[in-house]
Enzyme design. Sequence first.
Site, short mmCIF file in Angstrom:
data_model
loop_
_atom_site.label_atom_id
_atom_site.label_comp_id
_atom_site.label_asym_id
_atom_site.label_seq_id
_atom_site.Cartn_x
_atom_site.Cartn_y
_atom_site.Cartn_z
N LYS A 34 0.69 -1.25 -0.13
CA LYS A 34 -0.12 -0.01 -0.11
C LYS A 34 0.84 1.30 0.08
O LYS A 34 2.10 1.16 0.24
CB LYS A 34 -0.89 -0.03 1.24
CG LYS A 34 -0.25 -0.02 2.61
CD LYS A 34 -1.01 -0.07 3.76
CE LYS A 34 -0.53 -0.19 5.06
NZ LYS A 34 -1.33 -0.49 6.10
N TYR A 265 14.51 30.18 9.36
CA TYR A 265 13.46 31.18 10.03
C TYR A 265 13.56 31.24 11.43
O TYR A 265 13.71 30.32 12.06
CB TYR A 265 12.26 30.55 9.55
CG TYR A 265 11.97 30.55 7.98
CD1 TYR A 265 11.89 31.59 7.28
CD2 TYR A 265 11.43 29.48 7.18
CE1 TYR A 265 11.68 31.68 5.95
CE2 TYR A 265 11.49 29.46 5.83
CZ TYR A 265 11.35 30.50 5.30
OH TYR A 265 11.37 30.51 3.92
#
Length: 380
Positions: A34, A265
């Site tokens: 999956k 940042y």
Amino acid sequence: MSALAEALIDLEAITSNVRTIASVTGTGLMAVVKADGFGHGAVKVARAALRAGASWLGVTSTAEALTLRDAGVTAPTLSWLHGPNDDFGMLIKSGVDVGVSTTTHLHAVADAARLLGAPAMVQLKADTGLSRNGAAGDDWPELVGWARKYEREGGIRVRGVWSHLADADLPGAPALTRQVAIFEEALRTARSAGLDPDLVHLANSAAALSAPRTRFDLCRIGIALYGVDPFGVSGPGEFGLHPAMTLRTSVVNVKRVPAGTGVSYGPEHVTGTPTTLALLPLGYADGLPRAAGGRAAVWLAGRRCPIVGRIAMDQCVVDAGDLPVTIGDPVVVFGPAEGDQHPPTVVEWARWADTNPHEILTGIGARVAREHLHGRARNS
Ligand SMILES: *Cc1c(COP(=O)(O)O)cnc(C)c1O
């Protein structure tokens, strides 16, 4: 390479893991592919797993099942997560077993089989304590009763009965004994209603490797197939699994900075000493979890170097200290140890981000090129 980063996927690790796991369980194995094979490429992983002796493939949706069929993979396949209006006719035509958890789905599957004039192969799922999919309580005998009715009429064949475990990876697996008991009771209910499933399965990777009474006919193997220890051991662990994926990139900028320099940042990180910063073209859009900022490291210039400051969408900054780093130097974000190279593992990344290795592997973004190898040999 034209992509800024690549995930190398060693298919020999997949085949080796299948053989290792099969030698422990002594059962058939369903390779769970999956989510594009946990990010490794479903079709290539499926082929490698089948080559090594896996007998089933497991996926969660019609789209995933049809991707395998479209690529010419014809091995027995079970798909287990569907909307009530899914194209069950397509699954029946493609020879895909349908995992069925509710009477709503069962009626829809039986309708599709009737329209098509071909029986559907169904695997009924019991909820034994996970409280996700599967039928629990009184819904189980009702589901079983309808299934038997449809089977008698020839619309479906119940090939399997199965369930999924909640905590086989935890020390002592406190819920496991109760789940096995509920599962065995559900099996008795199914058999006394007249069903005769050929395939009974319950175990995921952790249970398959550690809890013999969960093994039944088949074990559904996800994370261990990809070489990650299901018990959170960072390394080969006691089973000797081989991590299949190596995530690597290269340095795209280097700068020497003085103490007191803010990085990324915020900044949440300010250099404490003069140091060398190396910029990597990988960020959270590529699957480096933002939550791992300030904790994670990569392998650069023969050492583990910390990622400093916030991980941004497309890039992150590594503190290389006084190492002689230049633009273009190779970086391993995670991967198996090799010789004297000890990059971080997926398990460590999961720890740094407070998540599980599954989320790290399936989170590797679309900008990262996948390249499949057989051992060291390239096959692209
Ligand atoms: C994902 C999944 C698996 C594989 O689980 P692992 O713990 O990764 O081995 C097995 N069964 C079901 C139903 C799943 O959804």
